[in-house]
Design a protein around this motif. Structure first.
Motif, PDB file in Angstrom:
ATOM      1  N   ALA A 106      16.843  49.273  23.591  1.00 19.35           N
ATOM      2  CA  ALA A 106      17.077  47.860  23.289  1.00 19.35           C
ATOM      3  C   ALA A 106      16.074  46.927  23.945  1.00 19.35           C
ATOM      4  N   VAL A 107      15.634  47.250  25.164  1.00 18.61           N
ATOM      5  CA  VAL A 107      14.792  46.315  25.907  1.00 18.61           C
ATOM      6  C   VAL A 107      13.326  46.695  25.752  1.00 18.61           C
ATOM      7  N   SER A 108      12.469  45.679  25.798  1.00 15.86           N
ATOM      8  CA  SER A 108      11.046  45.917  25.545  1.00 15.86           C
ATOM      9  C   SER A 108      10.313  46.452  26.761  1.00 15.86           C
ATOM     10  N   ALA A 109      10.889  46.267  27.943  1.00 10.85           N
ATOM     11  CA  ALA A 109      10.215  46.683  29.178  1.00 10.85           C
ATOM     12  C   ALA A 109      10.879  47.894  29.808  1.00 10.85           C
ATOM     13  N   ALA A 110      11.449  48.771  29.000  1.00  7.92           N
ATOM     14  CA  ALA A 110      12.127  49.956  29.539  1.00  7.92           C
ATOM     15  C   ALA A 110      11.196  50.734  30.451  1.00  7.92           C
ATOM     16  N   GLY A 111      11.720  51.126  31.599  1.00 13.71           N
ATOM     17  CA  GLY A 111      10.933  51.891  32.553  1.00 13.71           C
ATOM     18  C   GLY A 111      10.113  51.043  33.491  1.00 13.71           C
ATOM     19  N   SER A 112      10.250  49.712  33.424  1.00 11.85           N
ATOM     20  CA  SER A 112       9.399  48.863  34.255  1.00 11.85           C
ATOM     21  C   SER A 112      10.149  47.814  35.065  1.00 11.85           C
ATOM     22  N   TYR A 113      11.485  47.782  34.990  1.00 13.32           N
ATOM     23  CA  TYR A 113      12.217  46.750  35.721  1.00 13.32           C
ATOM     24  C   TYR A 113      12.274  47.078  37.208  1.00 13.32           C
ATOM     25  N   GLU A 114      11.884  46.107  38.019  1.00 14.00           N
ATOM     26  CA  GLU A 114      11.927  46.290  39.465  1.00 14.00           C
ATOM     27  C   GLU A 114      13.335  46.099  40.019  1.00 14.00           C
ATOM     28  N   LEU A 115      14.172  45.415  39.255  1.00 12.36           N
ATOM     29  CA  LEU A 115      15.562  45.223  39.670  1.00 12.36           C
ATOM     30  C   LEU A 115      16.434  45.218  38.427  1.00 12.36           C
ATOM     31  N   VAL A 116      17.510  45.998  38.468  1.00 14.37           N
ATOM     32  CA  VAL A 116      18.536  45.972  37.423  1.00 14.37           C
ATOM     33  C   VAL A 116      19.853  45.622  38.100  1.00 14.37           C
ATOM     34  N   LEU A 117      20.542  44.630  37.559  1.00 18.60           N
ATOM     35  CA  LEU A 117      21.833  44.198  38.099  1.00 18.60           C
ATOM     36  C   LEU A 117      22.947  44.548  37.128  1.00 18.60           C
ATOM     37  N   CYS A 118      24.033  45.091  37.668  1.00 19.13           N
ATOM     38  CA  CYS A 118      25.262  45.302  36.909  1.00 19.13           C
ATOM     39  C   CYS A 118      26.400  44.792  37.791  1.00 19.13           C
ATOM     40  N   LEU A 119      26.644  43.489  37.691  1.00 14.20           N
ATOM     41  CA  LEU A 119      27.569  42.813  38.599  1.00 14.20           C
ATOM     42  C   LEU A 119      28.809  42.328  37.851  1.00 14.20           C
ATOM     43  N   GLY A 120      29.685  41.635  38.583  1.00 19.05           N
ATOM     44  CA  GLY A 120      30.870  41.056  37.980  1.00 19.05           C
ATOM     45  C   GLY A 120      31.965  42.059  37.674  1.00 19.05           C
ATOM     46  N   ASN A 121      31.993  43.186  38.433  1.00 19.29           N
ATOM     47  CA  ASN A 121      33.006  44.222  38.189  1.00 19.29           C
ATOM     48  C   ASN A 121      32.950  44.706  36.742  1.00 19.29           C
ATOM     49  N   SER A 122      31.741  44.832  36.216  1.00 19.18           N
ATOM     50  CA  SER A 122      31.561  45.150  34.800  1.00 19.18           C
ATOM     51  C   SER A 122      31.637  46.636  34.499  1.00 19.18           C
ATOM     52  N   LEU A 123      31.155  47.465  35.411  1.00 20.95           N
ATOM     53  CA  LEU A 123      31.015  48.888  35.118  1.00 20.95           C
ATOM     54  C   LEU A 123      32.342  49.549  34.777  1.00 20.95           C
ATOM     55  N   VAL A 124      33.443  49.026  35.276  1.00 22.72           N
ATOM     56  CA  VAL A 124      34.757  49.609  34.999  1.00 22.72           C
ATOM     57  C   VAL A 124      35.024  49.677  33.496  1.00 22.72           C
ATOM     58  N   HIS A 125      34.382  48.800  32.719  1.00 25.22           N
ATOM     59  CA  HIS A 125      34.614  48.789  31.281  1.00 25.22           C
ATOM     60  C   HIS A 125      33.924  49.940  30.552  1.00 25.22           C
ATOM     61  N   ALA A 126      33.109  50.713  31.273  1.00 22.54           N
ATOM     62  CA  ALA A 126      32.543  51.912  30.647  1.00 22.54           C
ATOM     63  C   ALA A 126      33.649  52.876  30.250  1.00 22.54           C
ATOM     64  N   GLY A 127      34.718  52.911  31.049  1.00 23.80           N
ATOM     65  CA  GLY A 127      35.878  53.729  30.698  1.00 23.80           C
ATOM     66  C   GLY A 127      35.860  55.085  31.358  1.00 23.80           C
ATOM     67  N   SER A 128      35.627  56.116  30.589  1.00 23.88           N
ATOM     68  CA  SER A 128      35.758  57.491  31.071  1.00 23.88           C
ATOM     69  C   SER A 128      34.615  57.873  32.014  1.00 23.88           C
ATOM     70  N   HIS A 129      34.814  58.978  32.717  1.00 25.73           N
ATOM     71  CA  HIS A 129      33.775  59.557  33.576  1.00 25.73           C
ATOM     72  C   HIS A 129      32.491  59.753  32.794  1.00 25.73           C
ATOM     73  N   GLU A 130      32.579  60.397  31.634  1.00 20.22           N
ATOM     74  CA  GLU A 130      31.391  60.706  30.841  1.00 20.22           C
ATOM     75  C   GLU A 130      30.697  59.441  30.371  1.00 20.22           C
ATOM     76  N   ALA A 131      31.485  58.448  29.939  1.00 22.68           N
ATOM     77  CA  ALA A 131      30.894  57.200  29.459  1.00 22.68           C
ATOM     78  C   ALA A 131      30.213  56.445  30.596  1.00 22.68           C
ATOM     79  N   MET A 132      30.790  56.513  31.803  1.00 24.93           N
ATOM     80  CA  MET A 132      30.168  55.840  32.929  1.00 24.93           C
ATOM     81  C   MET A 132      28.845  56.495  33.305  1.00 24.93           C
ATOM     82  N   VAL A 133      28.790  57.813  33.289  1.00 24.02           N
ATOM     83  CA  VAL A 133      27.536  58.509  33.584  1.00 24.02           C
ATOM     84  C   VAL A 133      26.481  58.150  32.535  1.00 24.02           C
ATOM     85  N   ALA A 134      26.877  58.084  31.267  1.00 24.43           N
ATOM     86  CA  ALA A 134      25.943  57.694  30.214  1.00 24.43           C
ATOM     87  C   ALA A 134      25.441  56.270  30.428  1.00 24.43           C
TER      88      ALA A 134
END
Length: 261
Positions: A106-134
């Motif tokens: 999806a992103v044009s700079a894949a492989g080049s971000y110096e910082l990636v943020l996943c904040l706001g208690n968002s990751l819990v919405h991935a759901g299952s163990h497998e989906a979170m690893v993905a």
């Protein structure tokens, strides 16, 4: 991953104080208990570094990062949240709808971000163990070889121990003549591994004095810090820093990609 935020997007700003929502914002303002860890990481970046906010919500952290001089991309899995972020952010911030596992495409700079943020208690919405690893694998694949991922979470073990029923905001907020009060109504099961349900409730007084309310139900699949660290490892990431304390409501990990063979 259901889009719980389709209807919540328009009300989401009420959760945060003015200094987070209004320009120029606060970097990491959606994860206020972890500001020290977030700010220490951001200080290591040169001005103009590429940053991806991959759980951008309505764009508050992306706004603050852009103001600080970083090249910011903002993504969210919810089209409604991304639309609200696009409305609020300046044109130079690219805003995309993208699920975490699809970030590399999806992103044009894949492989080049110096910082990636996943904040706001968002990751819990991935759901299952497998989906979170993905999801975490997708984040790792867009990091530069020297980049850092910061991911935060509610301390679910503490929530299940304390078992609150109603958690009100600490104050009524007023914007554009509307007064609003937010509270979470929790339904927490006895067994830790079972999902819990929260109703995010907004009580509002309009400028004409009329009252209304909005209810937004969201369910969460809890996990422990040890679970998260193990899933990060499965995704090829190693924890380099942590703000976790057993008595704190939220925590964050800083992570780097492990060496690739």
């Amino acid at each position: 991953m259901p889009d719980y935020y389709r209807d919540l997007a328009a009300d989401y700003h009420w959760i945060f104080p003015d200094e987070v929502v209004d320009f120029p914002g606060v970097i990491g303002g959606t994860s206020s208990e972890n500001l020290e860890l977030i700010e220490a990481t951001v200080r290591t970046l040169p001005r103009g570094a590429t940053v991806l906010d991959c759980a951008c919500g309505i764009g508050t952290d992306a706004m603050a990062l852009n103001h600080a001089g970083f090249q910011v991309t903002a993504t969210d899995g919810s089209p409604a949240m991304a639309a609200e972020a696009r409305r609020r952010l300046p044109a130079e911030v690219q805003v995309l709808v993208a699920r975490w596992e699809r970030l590399p495409a999806a992103v044009s700079a894949a492989g080049s971000y110096e910082l990636v943020l996943c904040l706001g208690n968002s990751l819990v919405h991935a759901g299952s163990h497998e989906a979170m690893v993905a999801a975490l694998t997708g984040m790792r694949e867009v990091l530069s070889p020297t980049g850092t991922l910061i991911v935060d979470s509610r301390n679910w073990e503490l929530l299940y121990r304390e078992r609150p029923r109603i958690v009100p905001a600490d104050r009524v907020r007023e914007r554009d003549g509307v007064r609003s009060w937010c509270l979470y109504v929790w339904n927490i099961p006895d067994q830790f591994g079972e999902p819990c349900l929260a109703e995010v409730l907004f009580l509002r007084e309009n400028p004409d004095g009329t009252l209304e309310h909005q209810r937004h139900p969201i369910d969460f699949q809890p996990f422990t810090p040890a679970d998260l660290e193990a899933r990060l490892a499965e995704a090829g990431l190693v924890v380099t820093g942590s703000s976790y304390r057993p008595d704190r409501q939220r925590y964050a990990f800083t992570c780097r990609a492990t060496a690739r063979e």
